[in-house]
Design an enzyme around this catalytic site. Structure first.
Site, PDB file in Angstrom:
ATOM      1  N   LYS A 207       0.827  -1.215   0.000  1.00 33.91           N
ATOM      2  CA  LYS A 207       0.000   0.000   0.000  1.00 33.91           C
ATOM      3  C   LYS A 207       0.860   1.263   0.000  1.00 33.91           C
ATOM      4  O   LYS A 207       0.490   2.268  -0.604  1.00 33.91           O
ATOM      5  CB  LYS A 207      -0.952   0.003   1.203  1.00 33.91           C
ATOM      6  CG  LYS A 207      -2.078  -1.017   1.080  1.00 33.91           C
ATOM      7  CD  LYS A 207      -3.212  -0.741   2.051  1.00 33.91           C
ATOM      8  CE  LYS A 207      -4.358  -1.726   1.846  1.00 33.91           C
ATOM      9  NZ  LYS A 207      -5.400  -1.627   2.861  1.00 33.91           N
TER      10      LYS A 207
ATOM     11  N   LYS B 151     -12.897 -11.708 -10.246  1.00 29.52           N
ATOM     12  CA  LYS B 151     -13.884 -11.876  -9.192  1.00 29.52           C
ATOM     13  C   LYS B 151     -14.706 -10.605  -8.993  1.00 29.52           C
ATOM     14  O   LYS B 151     -14.261  -9.504  -9.285  1.00 29.52           O
ATOM     15  CB  LYS B 151     -13.204 -12.274  -7.885  1.00 29.52           C
ATOM     16  CG  LYS B 151     -12.524 -11.152  -7.154  1.00 29.52           C
ATOM     17  CD  LYS B 151     -12.151 -11.614  -5.753  1.00 29.52           C
ATOM     18  CE  LYS B 151     -11.860 -10.433  -4.850  1.00 29.52           C
ATOM     19  NZ  LYS B 151     -13.067  -9.724  -4.414  1.00 29.52           N
TER      20      LYS B 151
ATOM     21  N   LYS C  24     -15.778  -5.314  -4.315  1.00 30.40           N
ATOM     22  CA  LYS C  24     -16.335  -4.046  -3.813  1.00 30.40           C
ATOM     23  C   LYS C  24     -15.770  -2.867  -4.590  1.00 30.40           C
ATOM     24  O   LYS C  24     -16.440  -1.913  -4.894  1.00 30.40           O
ATOM     25  CB  LYS C  24     -15.945  -3.865  -2.337  1.00 30.40           C
ATOM     26  CG  LYS C  24     -16.850  -4.578  -1.355  1.00 30.40           C
ATOM     27  CD  LYS C  24     -16.831  -3.889   0.000  1.00 30.40           C
ATOM     28  CE  LYS C  24     -15.623  -4.065   0.798  1.00 30.40           C
ATOM     29  NZ  LYS C  24     -15.108  -5.014   1.560  1.00 30.40           N
TER      30      LYS C  24
HETATM   31  P1  ATP Z   1     -12.048  -5.049  -2.214  1.00 28.68           P
HETATM   32  O1  ATP Z   1     -12.276  -4.897  -3.691  1.00 28.68           O
HETATM   33  O2  ATP Z   1     -12.113  -3.741  -1.465  1.00 28.68           O
HETATM   34  O3  ATP Z   1     -10.851  -5.885  -1.868  1.00 28.68           O
HETATM   35  P2  ATP Z   1     -13.727  -7.335  -1.858  1.00 28.68           P
HETATM   36  O4  ATP Z   1     -14.966  -7.394  -2.666  1.00 28.68           O
HETATM   37  O5  ATP Z   1     -12.567  -8.150  -2.317  1.00 28.68           O
HETATM   38  O6  ATP Z   1     -13.341  -5.812  -1.664  1.00 28.68           O
HETATM   39  P3  ATP Z   1     -13.139  -7.876   0.886  1.00 28.68           P
HETATM   40  O7  ATP Z   1     -13.617  -6.908   1.927  1.00 28.68           O
HETATM   41  O8  ATP Z   1     -11.725  -7.815   0.430  1.00 28.68           O
HETATM   42  O9  ATP Z   1     -14.111  -7.730  -0.381  1.00 28.68           O
HETATM   43  O10 ATP Z   1     -13.455  -9.350   1.354  1.00 28.68           O
HETATM   44  C1  ATP Z   1     -14.419  -9.676   2.341  1.00 28.68           C
HETATM   45  C2  ATP Z   1     -14.648 -11.178   2.324  1.00 28.68           C
HETATM   46  O11 ATP Z   1     -15.395 -11.545   1.152  1.00 28.68           O
HETATM   47  C3  ATP Z   1     -13.372 -12.009   2.278  1.00 28.68           C
HETATM   48  O12 ATP Z   1     -13.547 -13.131   3.100  1.00 28.68           O
HETATM   49  C4  ATP Z   1     -13.261 -12.423   0.827  1.00 28.68           C
HETATM   50  O13 ATP Z   1     -12.573 -13.639   0.682  1.00 28.68           O
HETATM   51  C5  ATP Z   1     -14.721 -12.560   0.419  1.00 28.68           C
HETATM   52  N1  ATP Z   1     -14.917 -12.284  -1.010  1.00 28.68           N
HETATM   53  C6  ATP Z   1     -14.633 -11.111  -1.628  1.00 28.68           C
HETATM   54  N2  ATP Z   1     -14.954 -11.180  -2.926  1.00 28.68           N
HETATM   55  C7  ATP Z   1     -15.472 -12.418  -3.140  1.00 28.68           C
HETATM   56  C8  ATP Z   1     -15.994 -13.096  -4.302  1.00 28.68           C
HETATM   57  N3  ATP Z   1     -16.057 -12.504  -5.483  1.00 28.68           N
HETATM   58  N4  ATP Z   1     -16.430 -14.369  -4.166  1.00 28.68           N
HETATM   59  C9  ATP Z   1     -16.382 -14.982  -2.964  1.00 28.68           C
HETATM   60  N5  ATP Z   1     -15.900 -14.408  -1.844  1.00 28.68           N
HETATM   61  C10 ATP Z   1     -15.449 -13.134  -1.916  1.00 28.68           C
HETATM   62 MG    MG Z   2     -10.589  -7.994  -1.415  1.00 29.51          MG
END
Ligand code: ATP
Ligand code: MG
Length: 326
Positions: free
Chosen positions: A111, A192, A195
């Site tokens: 980061k 994937k 967020k």
């Molecule tokens: P960011 O883009 O900010 O990293 P993110 O969508 O990856 O957000 P996180 O907050 O990093 O979400 O992850 C929260 C939880 O959701 C973690 O346990 C992660 O493994 C799970 N997760 C995130 N994206 C997916 C996905 N597409 N499918 C299944 N599990 C997911």
């Molecule tokens: Mg993530």
């Protein structure tokens, strides 16, 4: 009962991938562990946040988790910044942590390399995380692989403190949760659902309106064939929709292929949209009821009071051992 602790950063509205890959597992764990769940709002401000948005996201995140099925009677739910002992404990731990250790953390290196103007909070973040964990004599910390290094640092800090000042902290273990189904972006099924994704069309947020959800699913990228068959390599789009359908209905992939063997993509997508909207509407109903009641505040007040009581004891013990008293 072993104690587990999970922190969630209030950095955006969660999506279907978060629900299927993570929240469903947490719901499963709440029956087996003494579970502490907190909003890691102090961690979120290690990078710039809009204050109004941050404040909104804190409440939304907790309300959504509870609406998804995280049971306030089985979990201690609280907001990190409402318990001042996290930062107080963190300071004492910082003074028992080396700069070299922190600057070697992969997430910090990653980061800080992206923005030359990073804050010192980004560097000391793992110590605050250690304080979150150690304040409650946590046994297990469910983490993805990206956070494992921080739990290992927490162990080092705890062991060092115990050696120097006598037994004070339980040394926690990282708990690698089983990897749930990975849900892919509807527009770009090779990546994937995230967020932080730029393109909103491929991400189903748990607060999206039903019509929007239907639109997103109906326009999901597929392939030029017609058969509904699970083949992630050659048919990533359809396979992703099958995964979503299977995760929501608990139907096996074989049964789904069988059920839709005479249907075309459009008909299948309509069914996927129906079950998804069904699930998310139920979550949204509970969510809006919660937001408009005092219940959420009661849950958070209770969590705050309980965790302050526990963390205060740890804090006083540390102060005494360090020599911070008259
Ligand atoms: P960011 O883009 O900010 O990293 P993110 O969508 O990856 O957000 P996180 O907050 O990093 O979400 O992850 C929260 C939880 O959701 C973690 O346990 C992660 O493994 C799970 N997760 C995130 N994206 C997916 C996905 N597409 N499918 C299944 N599990 C997911
Ligand atoms: Mg993530």
């Amino acid at each position: 009962m072993k104690r587990i602790l999970t922190g969630l950063q209030p950095t955006g509205i969660i999506h279907l991938g978060n629900y299927i890959g993570s929240i469903k597992q947490m719901i499963d764990m709440q029956d087996k562990y003494d579970s502490f769940i907190f909003v890691a709002d102090l961690h979120a401000i290690t990078i710039p946040q809009d204050s109004k948005e941050l404040s909104d996201n804190i409440k939304k995140l907790i309300a959504l988790y509870i609406a998804c099925g995280i049971d306030p009677n089985k979990n201690t739910i609280f907001i990190q910044s409402e318990n001042i002992y996290h930062t107080n404990i963190s300071w004492m731990l910082e003074c028992n942590t080396y700069y070299g250790e922190l600057s070697r953390m992969t997430q910090f290196k990653d980061k800080s390399s992206k923005n030359a103007n990073f804050t010192s909070g980004l560097l000391t973040y793992p110590v605050l995380m250690a304080s979150d964990i150690l304040a409650y004599d946590t046994d297990l910390v469910p983490v993805g692989i990206d956070q494992k290094q921080h739990v290992e640092l927490t162990r080092d800090i705890a062991i060092r403190f115990n050696n120097k000042y006598g037994d004070t902290f339980k040394v926690p273990e990282p708990y690698m949760t089983k990897v749930g189904t990975k849900i892919m972006d509807l527009q770009d099924p090779l990546h994937k659902m995230s967020k932080s994704s730029e393109n909103q069309k491929g991400v189903i947020r748990l607060l999206d309106e039903p019509e929007i959800i239907r639109k997103k699913i109906m326009s999901a990228t597929t392939d030029s064939e017609t058969r509904i068959i699970y083949d992630p390599e050659n048919k990533p789009g359809i396979s992703n929709l099958i995964n979503i359908y299977s995760s929501i209905t608990n139907m096996s992939i074989k049964d789904i292929e069988n059920k839709f063997k005479d249907n075309n993509y459009g008909e299948f997508k309509k069914e996927v949209a129906d079950v998804t909207i069904n699930l998310i509407s139920e979550i949204q109903d509970k969510y809006y009821k919660l937001l408009n009641s005092n219940e959420l505040d009661n849950i958070l007040d209770k969590g705050r009071d309980k965790t302050i009581e526990i963390a205060k004891v740890k804090y006083e013990e540390m102060k005494k051992k360090i020599g911070l008293y008259r």
